[in-house]
Design a protein around this motif. Structure first.
Motif, PDB file in Angstrom:
ATOM      1  N   UNK A 111      -1.274 -87.772 -37.529  1.00 15.92           N
ATOM      2  CA  UNK A 111      -0.534 -86.575 -37.930  1.00 15.92           C
ATOM      3  C   UNK A 111      -1.440 -85.352 -37.922  1.00 15.92           C
ATOM      4  N   UNK A 112      -2.656 -85.514 -38.441  1.00 15.54           N
ATOM      5  CA  UNK A 112      -3.597 -84.394 -38.464  1.00 15.54           C
ATOM      6  C   UNK A 112      -3.972 -83.971 -37.050  1.00 15.54           C
ATOM      7  N   UNK A 113      -4.083 -84.944 -36.140  1.00 18.38           N
ATOM      8  CA  UNK A 113      -4.407 -84.616 -34.758  1.00 18.38           C
ATOM      9  C   UNK A 113      -3.337 -83.765 -34.104  1.00 18.38           C
ATOM     10  N   UNK A 114      -2.068 -84.111 -34.342  1.00 18.92           N
ATOM     11  CA  UNK A 114      -0.977 -83.309 -33.791  1.00 18.92           C
ATOM     12  C   UNK A 114      -0.949 -81.912 -34.403  1.00 18.92           C
ATOM     13  N   UNK A 115      -1.176 -81.830 -35.698  1.00 15.89           N
ATOM     14  CA  UNK A 115      -1.173 -80.510 -36.339  1.00 15.89           C
ATOM     15  C   UNK A 115      -2.326 -79.650 -35.821  1.00 15.89           C
ATOM     16  N   UNK A 116      -3.438 -80.286 -35.502  1.00 18.56           N
ATOM     17  CA  UNK A 116      -4.568 -79.546 -34.943  1.00 18.56           C
ATOM     18  C   UNK A 116      -4.212 -79.013 -33.560  1.00 18.56           C
ATOM     19  N   UNK A 117      -3.517 -79.842 -32.773  1.00 16.59           N
ATOM     20  CA  UNK A 117      -3.054 -79.396 -31.460  1.00 16.59           C
ATOM     21  C   UNK A 117      -2.088 -78.227 -31.605  1.00 16.59           C
ATOM     22  N   UNK A 118      -1.221 -78.297 -32.613  1.00 17.69           N
ATOM     23  CA  UNK A 118      -0.293 -77.190 -32.872  1.00 17.69           C
ATOM     24  C   UNK A 118      -1.064 -75.893 -33.124  1.00 17.69           C
ATOM     25  N   UNK A 119      -2.110 -75.962 -33.945  1.00 18.01           N
ATOM     26  CA  UNK A 119      -2.911 -74.780 -34.225  1.00 18.01           C
ATOM     27  C   UNK A 119      -3.554 -74.213 -32.972  1.00 18.01           C
ATOM     28  N   UNK A 120      -4.053 -75.090 -32.114  1.00 20.00           N
ATOM     29  CA  UNK A 120      -4.690 -74.638 -30.878  1.00 20.00           C
ATOM     30  C   UNK A 120      -3.676 -73.976 -29.946  1.00 20.00           C
ATOM     31  N   UNK A 121      -2.499 -74.574 -29.830  1.00 16.39           N
ATOM     32  CA  UNK A 121      -1.488 -74.009 -28.942  1.00 16.39           C
ATOM     33  C   UNK A 121      -0.965 -72.671 -29.465  1.00 16.39           C
ATOM     34  N   UNK A 122      -0.901 -72.532 -30.766  1.00 21.13           N
ATOM     35  CA  UNK A 122      -0.513 -71.228 -31.322  1.00 21.13           C
ATOM     36  C   UNK A 122      -1.590 -70.182 -31.035  1.00 21.13           C
ATOM     37  N   UNK A 123      -2.846 -70.588 -31.166  1.00 19.15           N
ATOM     38  CA  UNK A 123      -3.941 -69.655 -30.868  1.00 19.15           C
ATOM     39  C   UNK A 123      -3.960 -69.298 -29.388  1.00 19.15           C
ATOM     40  N   UNK A 124      -3.552 -70.228 -28.536  1.00 23.96           N
ATOM     41  CA  UNK A 124      -3.595 -70.000 -27.089  1.00 23.96           C
ATOM     42  C   UNK A 124      -2.601 -68.947 -26.631  1.00 23.96           C
ATOM     43  N   UNK A 125      -1.570 -68.692 -27.434  1.00 18.99           N
ATOM     44  CA  UNK A 125      -0.564 -67.696 -27.054  1.00 18.99           C
ATOM     45  C   UNK A 125      -1.219 -66.343 -26.800  1.00 18.99           C
ATOM     46  N   UNK A 126      -2.214 -66.007 -27.595  1.00 15.89           N
ATOM     47  CA  UNK A 126      -2.866 -64.701 -27.477  1.00 15.89           C
ATOM     48  C   UNK A 126      -4.251 -64.780 -26.851  1.00 15.89           C
ATOM     49  N   UNK A 127      -4.594 -65.936 -26.285  1.00 13.27           N
ATOM     50  CA  UNK A 127      -5.926 -66.103 -25.699  1.00 13.27           C
ATOM     51  C   UNK A 127      -5.807 -66.729 -24.312  1.00 13.27           C
ATOM     52  N   UNK A 128      -5.860 -65.906 -23.255  1.00 11.65           N
ATOM     53  CA  UNK A 128      -5.717 -66.436 -21.895  1.00 11.65           C
ATOM     54  C   UNK A 128      -6.755 -67.501 -21.557  1.00 11.65           C
ATOM     55  N   UNK A 129      -7.973 -67.361 -22.067  1.00 15.70           N
ATOM     56  CA  UNK A 129      -9.017 -68.342 -21.765  1.00 15.70           C
ATOM     57  C   UNK A 129      -8.685 -69.699 -22.374  1.00 15.70           C
TER      58      UNK A 129
END
Length: 228
Positions: A111-129
């Protein structure tokens, strides 16, 4: 079971390198989730991971690159699950089963792994790299998936990158692309919601729905019989 040749075991040095890369990736993900990519430096990631800055740059060119190994873990797991499926099984069913099991949440760690992925994908919205790292990981996963799909479908080994456009090879590439896209779209969609890690709207639920949509028009992909 699949007859693909087994991968040679990693040496102790290789296992240590992979462990270090994953530790750095986890540190980067934690900091990106908490502070965003703009608020995180390579120095901070190295410090959180307990490694020297030169060690960080030995493995990664940029701070965004550092999360690549963590994002790739899920793909590695579900390809292994698919490779373990019985040859001759209906490929859509095998894909669905492997994806569902890979995205299942049997414990708090998952569960924590999926939530961590969620955080990364949210951050990726504003970060092209960071988005580029995510798309690269997905493309690499699709490339690695093709021979697994070909083995299950009995399409031979010529279905990898650079193969011809025969019916079997084309079907393998479409199936691998559809399966990879199903997981990617599901995770991206889930990341922009507050849905839980299980139940309606979860990654497993969305991936199953995406796979049905994407595989609907690919036609059958089954092991072919060789004439005597």
């Amino acid at each position: 079971m699949s007859t693909q040749p087994s991968t040679p075991p990693l040496s102790l040095t290789e296992r240590r390198k992979l462990a270090t890369q994953l530790e750095i990736a986890r540190a980067a993900a934690e900091l990106f989730t908490a502070h965003g990519t703009d608020g995180t430096t390579a120095e901070a990631i190295a410090a959180r991971a307990g490694v020297a800055l030169r060690t960080f740059y030995r493995y990664f060119r940029t701070k965004q690159d550092a999360v690549g190994p963590l994002l790739a873990v899920g793909g590695d797991r579900w390809r292994a699950l698919l490779a373990a499926a019985e040859p001759g099984a209906a490929l859509p069913d095998a894909l669905h089963g492997a994806i569902s099991e890979a995205l299942a949440v049997p414990d708090d760690t998952a569960a924590d792994g999926l939530r961590q992925t969620r955080g990364l994908l949210r951050a990726a919205v504003d970060d092209p790299a960071l988005r580029a790292v995510w798309y690269r990981v997905n493309q690499e996963s699709e490339d690695k998936l093709r021979p697994v799909v070909a083995e299950l479908a009995g399409a031979g080994t010529g279905a990898g990158a650079g193969a011809g456009a025969g019916p079997e090879q084309l079907a393998v590439r479409v199936a691998a692309a559809a399966a990879t896209a199903a997981i990617r779209i599901a995770l991206e969609t889930w990341a922009q919601t507050d849905a839980d890690v299980t139940g309606p709207g979860s990654p497993a639920d969305l991936a199953a729905r995406c796979l049905r949509e994407l595989m609907g028009g690919t036609g059958p992909l089954t092991r072919t019989e060789t004439p005597d």
